[in-house]
Design an enzyme around this catalytic site. Structure first.
Site, PDB file in Angstrom:
ATOM      1  N   GLU A  90      -8.095  -8.411  -2.904  1.00  0.00           N
ATOM      2  CA  GLU A  90      -8.389  -7.108  -3.270  1.00  0.00           C
ATOM      3  C   GLU A  90      -9.676  -6.743  -3.785  1.00  0.00           C
ATOM      4  O   GLU A  90      -9.790  -5.880  -4.695  1.00  0.00           O
ATOM      5  CB  GLU A  90      -7.157  -6.704  -4.315  1.00  0.00           C
ATOM      6  CG  GLU A  90      -7.154  -7.395  -5.717  1.00  0.00           C
ATOM      7  CD  GLU A  90      -6.549  -8.459  -5.768  1.00  0.00           C
ATOM      8  OE1 GLU A  90      -6.637  -9.580  -4.892  1.00  0.00           O
ATOM      9  OE2 GLU A  90      -6.323  -9.126  -6.777  1.00  0.00           O
ATOM     10  N   HIS A 126      -0.288  -4.488   0.225  1.00  0.00           N
ATOM     11  CA  HIS A 126      -0.547  -5.589  -0.865  1.00  0.00           C
ATOM     12  C   HIS A 126      -1.903  -5.287  -1.602  1.00  0.00           C
ATOM     13  O   HIS A 126      -2.086  -5.057  -2.772  1.00  0.00           O
ATOM     14  CB  HIS A 126      -0.366  -6.922  -0.660  1.00  0.00           C
ATOM     15  CG  HIS A 126      -0.183  -7.647  -1.631  1.00  0.00           C
ATOM     16  ND1 HIS A 126       0.787  -8.050  -2.520  1.00  0.00           N
ATOM     17  CD2 HIS A 126      -1.387  -8.656  -2.241  1.00  0.00           C
ATOM     18  CE1 HIS A 126       0.508  -8.908  -3.419  1.00  0.00           C
ATOM     19  NE2 HIS A 126      -0.994  -9.209  -3.497  1.00  0.00           N
ATOM     20  N   GLU A 127      -3.007  -5.593  -0.776  1.00  0.00           N
ATOM     21  CA  GLU A 127      -4.299  -5.454  -1.380  1.00  0.00           C
ATOM     22  C   GLU A 127      -4.500  -4.043  -1.823  1.00  0.00           C
ATOM     23  O   GLU A 127      -5.032  -3.795  -2.901  1.00  0.00           O
ATOM     24  CB  GLU A 127      -5.161  -6.000  -0.410  1.00  0.00           C
ATOM     25  CG  GLU A 127      -4.972  -7.380   0.267  1.00  0.00           C
ATOM     26  CD  GLU A 127      -4.604  -8.492  -0.737  1.00  0.00           C
ATOM     27  OE1 GLU A 127      -4.930  -8.158  -2.030  1.00  0.00           O
ATOM     28  OE2 GLU A 127      -3.815  -9.242  -0.462  1.00  0.00           O
ATOM     29  N   HIS A 130      -3.307  -3.236  -5.169  1.00  0.00           N
ATOM     30  CA  HIS A 130      -3.836  -3.859  -6.208  1.00  0.00           C
ATOM     31  C   HIS A 130      -4.960  -2.742  -6.715  1.00  0.00           C
ATOM     32  O   HIS A 130      -5.530  -2.854  -7.844  1.00  0.00           O
ATOM     33  CB  HIS A 130      -4.736  -4.904  -5.937  1.00  0.00           C
ATOM     34  CG  HIS A 130      -4.138  -6.373  -5.826  1.00  0.00           C
ATOM     35  ND1 HIS A 130      -3.569  -6.862  -7.231  1.00  0.00           N
ATOM     36  CD2 HIS A 130      -3.721  -7.470  -5.067  1.00  0.00           C
ATOM     37  CE1 HIS A 130      -2.945  -8.056  -6.850  1.00  0.00           C
ATOM     38  NE2 HIS A 130      -3.023  -8.370  -5.784  1.00  0.00           N
ATOM     39  N   GLU A 157       0.291  -9.743 -10.001  1.00  0.00           N
ATOM     40  CA  GLU A 157       0.829  -9.891  -8.876  1.00  0.00           C
ATOM     41  C   GLU A 157       2.138  -9.569  -8.346  1.00  0.00           C
ATOM     42  O   GLU A 157       2.773  -9.100  -7.619  1.00  0.00           O
ATOM     43  CB  GLU A 157       0.707 -11.385  -8.193  1.00  0.00           C
ATOM     44  CG  GLU A 157      -0.832 -12.020  -7.912  1.00  0.00           C
ATOM     45  CD  GLU A 157      -1.527 -11.172  -6.957  1.00  0.00           C
ATOM     46  OE1 GLU A 157      -1.090 -10.512  -5.907  1.00  0.00           O
ATOM     47  OE2 GLU A 157      -2.720 -11.592  -7.000  1.00  0.00           O
ATOM     48  N   ASP A 186      -5.867 -22.682 -10.254  1.00  0.00           N
ATOM     49  CA  ASP A 186      -5.577 -22.840  -8.786  1.00  0.00           C
ATOM     50  C   ASP A 186      -4.655 -23.811  -8.519  1.00  0.00           C
ATOM     51  O   ASP A 186      -3.957 -23.719  -7.257  1.00  0.00           O
ATOM     52  CB  ASP A 186      -6.935 -23.718  -7.978  1.00  0.00           C
ATOM     53  CG  ASP A 186      -7.824 -22.178  -7.827  1.00  0.00           C
ATOM     54  OD1 ASP A 186      -7.370 -21.264  -7.385  1.00  0.00           O
ATOM     55  OD2 ASP A 186      -9.245 -22.617  -7.617  1.00  0.00           O
ATOM     56  N   TYR A 233       4.319 -13.789  -8.105  1.00  0.00           N
ATOM     57  CA  TYR A 233       4.557 -12.521  -7.197  1.00  0.00           C
ATOM     58  C   TYR A 233       6.074 -12.180  -7.094  1.00  0.00           C
ATOM     59  O   TYR A 233       6.463 -11.107  -7.203  1.00  0.00           O
ATOM     60  CB  TYR A 233       4.306 -12.817  -5.931  1.00  0.00           C
ATOM     61  CG  TYR A 233       2.709 -13.137  -5.735  1.00  0.00           C
ATOM     62  CD1 TYR A 233       2.166 -14.245  -5.979  1.00  0.00           C
ATOM     63  CD2 TYR A 233       1.921 -12.371  -4.749  1.00  0.00           C
ATOM     64  CE1 TYR A 233       0.661 -14.746  -5.735  1.00  0.00           C
ATOM     65  CE2 TYR A 233       0.592 -12.530  -4.587  1.00  0.00           C
ATOM     66  CZ  TYR A 233       0.060 -13.839  -5.115  1.00  0.00           C
ATOM     67  OH  TYR A 233      -1.370 -13.992  -4.861  1.00  0.00           O
TER      68      TYR A 233
HETATM   69  N1  BES Z   1      -5.293 -11.707  -5.257  1.00  0.00           N
HETATM   70  C1  BES Z   1      -4.547 -12.375  -4.208  1.00  0.00           C
HETATM   71  C2  BES Z   1      -5.321 -13.638  -3.633  1.00  0.00           C
HETATM   72  C3  BES Z   1      -5.613 -14.759  -4.938  1.00  0.00           C
HETATM   73  C4  BES Z   1      -4.847 -14.839  -5.856  1.00  0.00           C
HETATM   74  C5  BES Z   1      -6.889 -15.547  -4.834  1.00  0.00           C
HETATM   75  C6  BES Z   1      -5.023 -15.975  -6.852  1.00  0.00           C
HETATM   76  C7  BES Z   1      -7.132 -16.177  -5.604  1.00  0.00           C
HETATM   77  C8  BES Z   1      -6.267 -16.406  -6.740  1.00  0.00           C
HETATM   78  C9  BES Z   1      -4.142 -11.378  -3.075  1.00  0.00           C
HETATM   79  O1  BES Z   1      -3.950 -10.043  -3.447  1.00  0.00           O
HETATM   80  C10 BES Z   1      -2.965 -11.816  -2.610  1.00  0.00           C
HETATM   81  O2  BES Z   1      -1.971 -12.022  -3.162  1.00  0.00           O
HETATM   82  N2  BES Z   1      -3.081 -12.107  -1.154  1.00  0.00           N
HETATM   83  C11 BES Z   1      -1.706 -12.570  -0.547  1.00  0.00           C
HETATM   84  C12 BES Z   1      -1.097 -11.444   0.326  1.00  0.00           C
HETATM   85  C13 BES Z   1       0.389 -11.414   0.350  1.00  0.00           C
HETATM   86  C14 BES Z   1       1.098 -11.467  -0.983  1.00  0.00           C
HETATM   87  C15 BES Z   1       0.667  -9.952   1.119  1.00  0.00           C
HETATM   88  C16 BES Z   1      -1.957 -13.825   0.325  1.00  0.00           C
HETATM   89  O3  BES Z   1      -3.400 -14.015   0.267  1.00  0.00           O
HETATM   90  O4  BES Z   1      -1.257 -14.160   1.035  1.00  0.00           O
HETATM   91 ZN    ZN Z   2      -2.165  -9.975  -4.510  1.00  0.00          ZN
END
Ligand code: BES
Ligand code: ZN
Length: 592
Positions: free
Chosen positions: A261, A285-286, A289, A308, A365, A373
């Site tokens: 996002e 989703h993005e 955010h 999330e 990580d 989520y």
């Molecule tokens: N912000 C996250 C991606 C992220 C989280 C990167 C933690 C690094 C550390 C992003 O908004 C996300 O949740 N992406 C999901 C999308 C899905 C939930 C629709 C993904 O990448 O799968």
């Molecule tokens: Zn997210």
């Protein structure tokens, strides 16, 4: 001294940077960003300032008037990196740190031309969340320390630079072209983002355009043509969009996430280009955010669910408003599968199944999962159902207004909840949701006739009953996915051949369906899909897909062999984050 984030050296008693000015040369040959970062403080200050840095080589630290600022780099801690301690002389309003990054900077992936769609130009992208901004600039790298920024980025011709900021023109430079940017709203450092590549753009609406390599930009423009309707829907739910533009960038396939996002410039995996707009939930989703996450941010990764969980809830509100209740219920069902898988991976008693996490000594990580989520979003639904949608929507608008451009803790959220909706937190068992492991007894249930039908058909499979061809043909992509997710994880080869003949799964452009299928078929040692698995695992770096596919390959000796062979051939092309995830999966094979 007051350290408030286990993942940062930031100290609340020290001067705070409010604005960052970046000047970077993007050097593809040495795989380095070379340049400087100027930190501007809230007010003229003096004394100690602790910054985060990781793998940075510092050349000098100077005040605006060119005086050297004494500094010291601490030991390299595995998670935190190195503390860069400055001693500001009296009345220092800004310092300029000249430095370059390491080719191993975790926030960056440098791609060879072969890893792009066009195959002719290199590509660079950043991914700073959760704590990787410190690998590209020295900064107080905690979401509490929001900054505005501007940047000048010089890249070789004919490449284009984009950032999570507004563009401010470009000009020729000795080594190529310099692109200027400004981000006037204060953002947490993890939202700083850069991408450089051979890029083209298409207009999607008055405030949106899509960026991608010229080879993919038209497909991307088709996929996301309806984004303005989505923004308007989100605005009607959550209030005005505060970031002026909502542009998107489709990255090469090694991007390790589905979407990120980055404000004003969402980064997306090309695996969302299904060709039929069936994966736009990632954009919902993005986009969401922009309110829940970028406007109101988690204070630290221990409160990641605030980002999330609310965003997953908001994403489904947007999708339900646009496409109806049935689509919403299926999205919740798909989320339930992800939640169950994450809880099973950690164990129901694992502290990582709490919403409010304790992450001292833990790499964010490694703590990443679907729990913030999906458990988070379910907690939001419990609140919503308890007070009623109308009151809850008002509460959400008040919440976002009260904390806009701030970064908060779970406890600050609870306090606000108690003040606005007294008694509610007790009624919904908020303490249990936030501070205890596993799923509380009042977790919401989502059902629809459609969902019941699909799960019943999948369950009947084990008893030898198959859906009729007519039933299968009518399914939308999301329905196929839910059906596949409810099938046993291993099937006999006759069943797999039948499914393939009916649903043509191996050739799907929808990666959610494709990977679900390949996970079942690969986990069943079904040779006809091996070639496709190799193709996917060699091309795509999205961790959400890599992990289950490799786990499935671990189930049989022959597929383990295949998995090792693919990994050896593909690992050079994976992002270092993806590599870590796969290596921990492969390490588990050895012991079984
Ligand atoms: N912000 C996250 C991606 C992220 C989280 C990167 C933690 C690094 C550390 C992003 O908004 C996300 O949740 N992406 C999901 C999308 C899905 C939930 C629709 C993904 O990448 O799968
Ligand atoms: Zn997210």
């Amino acid at each position: 001294m007051a350290r408030i984030d286990p993942h940062s050296y930031f100290d609340t008693d020290q001067p705070r940077a409010k604005h960052v000015r970046l000047r970077w040369q993007v050097d593809f040959r040495t795989q380095q960003l070379i340049g400087d970062a100027t930190l501007m403080f809230e007010r003229p200050s003096s004394g100690q300032v602790d910054l985060d840095s990781k793998g940075l080589t510092i050349a000098s630290v100077q005040t605006r008037t060119g005086h050297n600022v004494p500094y010291a780099l601490g030991d390299d801690e595995p998670i935190l990196g190195q503390r860069l301690q400055l001693q500001l002389p009296a009345d220092t309003s800004e310092v300029t740190i000249a430095y370059h990054t390491s080719p191993e900077a975790l926030a960056l992936q440098w791609l060879d031309p072969a890893q792009t769609a066009g195959k002719r130009h290199p590509f660079l992208f950043s991914q700073c969340q959760a704590i990787h901004a410190r690998t590209i600039l020295p900064i107080q790298d905690t979401p509490r320390a929001r900054v505005t920024y501007d940047a000048e980025v010089t890249v070789p011709e004919p490449l284009t630079a984009v950032m999570s900021a507004g563009p401010c023109g470009q000009r020729p430079a000795a080594t190529g072209r310099t692109f200027a940017f400004a981000m006037p709203q204060p953002i947490p450092p993890y939202l700083l983002a850069l991408a450089v590549g051979h890029l083209a753009a298409r207009e999607l609406g008055a405030r949106s355009r899509i960026w991608a390599e010229p080879e993919t930009v038209d497909a991307a423009a088709y996929e996301f043509a309806d984004v303005e309707a989505m923004i308007e829907r989100a605005e009607s739910l959550f209030g005005p969009y505060e970031w002026e533009r909502y542009d998107m960038l489709v990255l090469p396939p090694s991007f390790p996430y589905g979407g990120m996002e980055n404000p004003r410039m969402t980064f997306l995996t090309p695996t969302v280009l299904a060709g039929d707009r069936s994966l736009v939930d990632v954009v919902a989703h993005e986009l969401a955010h922009s309110w829940t996450g970028n406007l109101v941010t988690n204070a630290t990764m221990e409160h990641f669910w605030l980002n999330e969980g609310f965003t997953t809830w908001a994403e489904r509100r947007i999708l339900t408003a646009l496409h109806g209740e049935d689509v919403g219920v299926l999205a919740w069902a798909i989320g339930q599968q992800a939640l169950d898988a994450s809880v099973a991976r950690f164990g129901v008693d694992s502290s990582l199944t709490r919403l409010r996490l304790q992450l001292q000594g833990i790499d964010p990580d490694d703590a990443f999962s679907s729990i913030p989520y999906e458990k988070g979003a379910r907690f939001v639904v419990v609140l919503e159902r308890m007070v009623g949608r109308e009151r809850f929507d008002q509460f959400m608008r008040d919440y976002m207004h009260r904390f806009r451009f701030q970064s908060i803790t779970s406890e600050e959220f609870l306090q606000f909840l108690d003040a606005q909706l007294p008694g509610t937190s007790g009624q919904v068992l908020a303490q249990q949701w936030l501070y205890e492991t596993g799923m509380p007894p009042n977790a919401p249930v989502f059902t629809s006739e459609k969902l019941e039908e699909l799960t019943a058909l999948a369950q009947a499979w084990t008893a030898g009953k198959r859906p009729t061809a007519a039933q299968l043909q009518r399914w939308e992509p999301q329905e196929v996915l839910v059906f596949l997710q409810h099938l046993p994880r291993q099937l006999d080869h006759a069943s797999l051949a039948w499914l393939e003949a009916q649903l043509r799964l191996t050739d799907r452009g929808n990666y959610e369906i494709l990977v679900e299928w390949l996970t079942i078929a690969g986990g069943s040692d079904y040779e006809p899909v091996f070639g496709r698995i190799r193709e996917v695992l060699t091309r795509v770096g999205r961790m959400k897909f890599l992990r289950p596919l490799f786990v499935a390959l671990g189930k049989h000796a022959r597929t383990q062999q295949l998995g090792r062979e693919i990994y050896d051939a593909a690992k050079e092309t994976y992002h270092s984050l993806s590599r870590r995830v796969i290596e921990s999966t492969l390490a588990q094979w050895e012991t079984t």
